[in-house]
Design a protein around this motif. Sequence first.
Motif, PDB file in Angstrom:
ATOM      1  N   GLN A  39       0.847  -1.182   0.000  1.00  9.29           N
ATOM      2  CA  GLN A  39       0.000   0.000   0.000  1.00  9.29           C
ATOM      3  C   GLN A  39       0.887   1.237   0.000  1.00  9.29           C
ATOM      4  N   GLU A  44      -4.972   2.371  -2.700  1.00 12.29           N
ATOM      5  CA  GLU A  44      -5.555   1.195  -2.077  1.00 12.29           C
ATOM      6  C   GLU A  44      -4.510   0.093  -1.940  1.00 12.29           C
ATOM      7  N   ARG A  45      -4.730  -0.767  -0.952  1.00  8.20           N
ATOM      8  CA  ARG A  45      -3.856  -1.925  -0.805  1.00  8.20           C
ATOM      9  C   ARG A  45      -4.066  -2.861  -1.984  1.00  8.20           C
TER      10      ARG A  45
END
Length: 126
Positions: A39, A44-45
């Motif tokens: 991340q 976003e991860r």
Amino acid sequence: QLQLVESGGGLVRPGSSLRVSCAASGVAFDSYVIGWFRQAPGKEREGVACISTSGGWKNYADSVRGRFTISRDNPKNTVYLQMNSVRPEDTATYYCAATNAAYGWRSCRPADFGSWGQGTQVTVSS
């Protein structure tokens, strides 16, 4: 439930290599699919690479395929991510995570993984 601890992050120059590790404690490590995720700030991860319980199946994000290699050593309860030819866009906090869903390595999606480490920072900069 597994407890996961990442290590090996740091500051590296573009084009160099780095290996990060994920050490697990708990029972039945070899029954868990393990994934590496990252991340970056404001993003976003995302899934980077995931590996099946035996290590025989692997899945990579398009952005790292051919440069990164995931592997696991079940007797040592450890999963590795070898990162070669790193780029500035690889800069992120890298997390490992586990799932007992047998085919979780196929999707390699953060939402499918339930046990997470605290993360290790990887910064690629000249």
